[in-house]
Design an enzyme around this catalytic site. Structure first.
Site, PDB file in Angstrom:
ATOM      1  N   HIS A  50      -8.225   1.106  -4.154  1.00  0.00           N
ATOM      2  CA  HIS A  50      -9.148   0.906  -3.036  1.00  0.00           C
ATOM      3  C   HIS A  50      -9.825   2.242  -2.733  1.00  0.00           C
ATOM      4  O   HIS A  50      -9.212   3.147  -2.177  1.00  0.00           O
ATOM      5  CB  HIS A  50      -8.332   0.388  -1.824  1.00  0.00           C
ATOM      6  CG  HIS A  50      -9.120   0.213  -0.574  1.00  0.00           C
ATOM      7  ND1 HIS A  50      -8.520   0.029   0.651  1.00  0.00           N
ATOM      8  CD2 HIS A  50     -10.450   0.171  -0.348  1.00  0.00           C
ATOM      9  CE1 HIS A  50      -9.460  -0.103   1.582  1.00  0.00           C
ATOM     10  NE2 HIS A  50     -10.637  -0.011   1.005  1.00  0.00           N
ATOM     11  N   ASP A 105      -4.656   3.620  -2.096  1.00  0.00           N
ATOM     12  CA  ASP A 105      -5.744   3.990  -1.190  1.00  0.00           C
ATOM     13  C   ASP A 105      -6.233   5.403  -1.459  1.00  0.00           C
ATOM     14  O   ASP A 105      -5.519   6.372  -1.194  1.00  0.00           O
ATOM     15  CB  ASP A 105      -5.242   3.916   0.260  1.00  0.00           C
ATOM     16  CG  ASP A 105      -5.034   2.494   0.731  1.00  0.00           C
ATOM     17  OD1 ASP A 105      -5.978   1.697   0.620  1.00  0.00           O
ATOM     18  OD2 ASP A 105      -3.925   2.178   1.203  1.00  0.00           O
ATOM     19  N   MET A 149     -11.949   4.517  -0.771  1.00  0.00           N
ATOM     20  CA  MET A 149     -12.613   4.787   0.505  1.00  0.00           C
ATOM     21  C   MET A 149     -13.301   6.135   0.365  1.00  0.00           C
ATOM     22  O   MET A 149     -12.917   7.139   0.986  1.00  0.00           O
ATOM     23  CB  MET A 149     -11.563   4.785   1.634  1.00  0.00           C
ATOM     24  CG  MET A 149     -11.122   3.377   1.982  1.00  0.00           C
ATOM     25  SD  MET A 149      -9.589   3.341   2.915  1.00  0.00           S
ATOM     26  CE  MET A 149      -8.430   3.377   1.566  1.00  0.00           C
ATOM     27  N   SER A 200       0.842  -1.200   0.000  1.00  0.00           N
ATOM     28  CA  SER A 200       0.000   0.000   0.000  1.00  0.00           C
ATOM     29  C   SER A 200       0.878   1.252   0.000  1.00  0.00           C
ATOM     30  O   SER A 200       1.621   1.509   0.954  1.00  0.00           O
ATOM     31  CB  SER A 200      -0.901   0.021   1.229  1.00  0.00           C
ATOM     32  OG  SER A 200      -1.442   1.317   1.380  1.00  0.00           O
ATOM     33  N   HIS A 217      -1.160  -1.346  -4.336  1.00  0.00           N
ATOM     34  CA  HIS A 217      -2.411  -1.010  -3.647  1.00  0.00           C
ATOM     35  C   HIS A 217      -2.475   0.500  -3.427  1.00  0.00           C
ATOM     36  O   HIS A 217      -1.596   1.102  -2.807  1.00  0.00           O
ATOM     37  CB  HIS A 217      -2.479  -1.759  -2.316  1.00  0.00           C
ATOM     38  CG  HIS A 217      -3.781  -1.607  -1.597  1.00  0.00           C
ATOM     39  ND1 HIS A 217      -4.905  -2.348  -1.920  1.00  0.00           N
ATOM     40  CD2 HIS A 217      -4.151  -0.790  -0.577  1.00  0.00           C
ATOM     41  CE1 HIS A 217      -5.905  -1.997  -1.114  1.00  0.00           C
ATOM     42  NE2 HIS A 217      -5.481  -1.051  -0.303  1.00  0.00           N
ATOM     43  N   ASP A 237      -6.595  -6.353   4.303  1.00  0.00           N
ATOM     44  CA  ASP A 237      -5.978  -5.021   4.325  1.00  0.00           C
ATOM     45  C   ASP A 237      -6.040  -4.429   5.734  1.00  0.00           C
ATOM     46  O   ASP A 237      -7.131  -4.191   6.259  1.00  0.00           O
ATOM     47  CB  ASP A 237      -6.741  -4.123   3.331  1.00  0.00           C
ATOM     48  CG  ASP A 237      -6.139  -2.728   3.197  1.00  0.00           C
ATOM     49  OD1 ASP A 237      -5.069  -2.465   3.773  1.00  0.00           O
ATOM     50  OD2 ASP A 237      -6.764  -1.906   2.485  1.00  0.00           O
ATOM     51  N   MET A 271      -8.843   8.278  -0.443  1.00  0.00           N
ATOM     52  CA  MET A 271      -9.690   8.656   0.700  1.00  0.00           C
ATOM     53  C   MET A 271     -10.257  10.055   0.501  1.00  0.00           C
ATOM     54  O   MET A 271      -9.529  10.953   0.070  1.00  0.00           O
ATOM     55  CB  MET A 271      -8.860   8.653   1.984  1.00  0.00           C
ATOM     56  CG  MET A 271      -8.187   7.327   2.269  1.00  0.00           C
ATOM     57  SD  MET A 271      -7.173   7.467   3.743  1.00  0.00           S
ATOM     58  CE  MET A 271      -6.646   5.766   3.931  1.00  0.00           C
ATOM     59  N   MET A 326     -11.481  -5.752   5.326  1.00  0.00           N
ATOM     60  CA  MET A 326     -10.701  -4.786   6.109  1.00  0.00           C
ATOM     61  C   MET A 326     -10.415  -5.404   7.480  1.00  0.00           C
ATOM     62  O   MET A 326     -11.336  -5.792   8.198  1.00  0.00           O
ATOM     63  CB  MET A 326     -11.482  -3.477   6.307  1.00  0.00           C
ATOM     64  CG  MET A 326     -11.582  -2.580   5.081  1.00  0.00           C
ATOM     65  SD  MET A 326     -10.031  -2.098   4.303  1.00  0.00           S
ATOM     66  CE  MET A 326      -9.095  -1.394   5.677  1.00  0.00           C
TER      67      MET A 326
HETATM   68  C1  DX5 Z   1      -6.252   1.649   5.561  1.00  0.00           C
HETATM   69  C2  DX5 Z   1      -5.809   1.379   4.146  1.00  0.00           C
HETATM   70  C3  DX5 Z   1      -4.688   0.418   4.087  1.00  0.00           C
HETATM   71  C4  DX5 Z   1      -3.410   0.886   4.747  1.00  0.00           C
HETATM   72  C5  DX5 Z   1      -2.719  -0.330   5.275  1.00  0.00           C
HETATM   73  O1  DX5 Z   1      -7.400   2.404   5.552  1.00  0.00           O
HETATM   74  O2  DX5 Z   1      -6.867   0.832   3.376  1.00  0.00           O
HETATM   75  O3  DX5 Z   1      -4.433  -0.032   2.774  1.00  0.00           O
HETATM   76  O4  DX5 Z   1      -2.559   1.588   3.894  1.00  0.00           O
HETATM   77  O5  DX5 Z   1      -1.632   0.057   6.024  1.00  0.00           O
HETATM   78  P1  DX5 Z   1      -0.975  -0.911   7.099  1.00  0.00           P
HETATM   79  O6  DX5 Z   1      -0.491  -2.150   6.382  1.00  0.00           O
HETATM   80  O7  DX5 Z   1       0.139  -0.090   7.654  1.00  0.00           O
HETATM   81  O8  DX5 Z   1      -2.035  -1.251   8.124  1.00  0.00           O
HETATM   82 ZN    ZN Z   2      -6.389  -0.159   1.390  1.00  0.00          ZN
END
Ligand code: DX5
Ligand code: ZN
Length: 217
Positions: free
Chosen positions: A65, A34, A67, A7, A32, A174, A36, A136
């Site tokens: 991903h 993310d 969010m 990620s 990956h 994740d 947000m 998650m």
């Molecule tokens: C959290 C994200 C993850 C995050 C994981 O909301 O969706 O992908 O980057 O990070 P670690 O592996 O540090 O928990």
């Molecule tokens: Zn993620």
């Protein structure tokens, strides 16, 4: 096959392209990404322009991903930016079936994510339409959190549900995954492993190779 999806939320954003290349060369099969929006989750990360800029850095699977609230509004934009796989949260979609359909219509892989507290029954009927389910293992929003133990049982239950329906669907996990607990989530049924802080703290190549060693053994 088990795959690693580092990620980039935990990357050094000043050296993002370089680090994505390094992950690719070290053998990680997915990137990956993310996204947000500060609404579905408290944080704001980045969006399409970053994905577009990173696309020439690697041919690996861009695993986006989302969010964000009502991600259906942005499927075309993320497809154009270079996503290969788009994952939306069941909790963020009023019309999950329609959103999944719109990802498939773009010719992309479709994933559905579930927050820790959301039961797997929420996606039972849409399961035959998806390529991946993302469990998650922390509450989404931040890297570096600790895995919530009950989510391991949830992976097991999902695997059972998928097998009982005779489907072939990837299970991605994740949040809070590290070299110590990765074998446990794989044993429960996860085959795509997201890791942020555990890959990016210290030596990127070495961490990636250590993960891949466990994933391939
Ligand atoms: C959290 C994200 C993850 C995050 C994981 O909301 O969706 O992908 O980057 O990070 P670690 O592996 O540090 O928990
Ligand atoms: Zn993620």
């Amino acid at each position: 096959m088990n795959c690693l999806a580092p990620s980039i939320l935990s990357a050094d954003f000043a050296r993002l392209g370089e680090q994505v290349q390094e992950l690719d060369e070290a053998g990680a099969q997915y990137v990956h990404i993310d996204v947000m929006d500060g609404m579905f989750v408290p944080s704001i990360s980045f969006g399409m322009p970053i994905i577009r800029s990173l696309r020439p850095c690697s041919d690996r699977i861009f695993d986006v991903h989302l969010m964000i609230e009502e991600p259906g509004r942005y499927i075309s934009d993320f497809a154009e930016a270079g996503a290969d796989l788009i994952t939306v949260h069941a909790e963020a979609c009023k019309h999950l079936d329609r959103t999944v359909e719109s990802i498939k219509e773009k010719g992309l892989l479709a994933g559905v994510a579930l927050n820790p507290a959301t039961p797997i029954s929420a996606i039972e009927y849409v399961l035959p339409k998806v390529d991946m389910v993302l469990i998650m293992s922390v509450n989404p929003g931040f890297g570096g959190q600790k895995l919530i133990p009950y989510t391991v049982q949830k992976i097991r239950d999902l695997k059972k549900m998928i097998d009982a329906k005779g489907l072939k669907i990837d299970i991605e996990v994740d949040g809070g995954i590290n070299l110590e607990n990765v074998a446990e989530v794989m044993d429960a049924g996860a085959n795509i492993i997201v890791a942020g802080s555990a890959v990016f703290s210290g030596d990127l190549t070495e961490n990636t190779q250590q993960f891949l060693h466990i994933l391939n053994s």
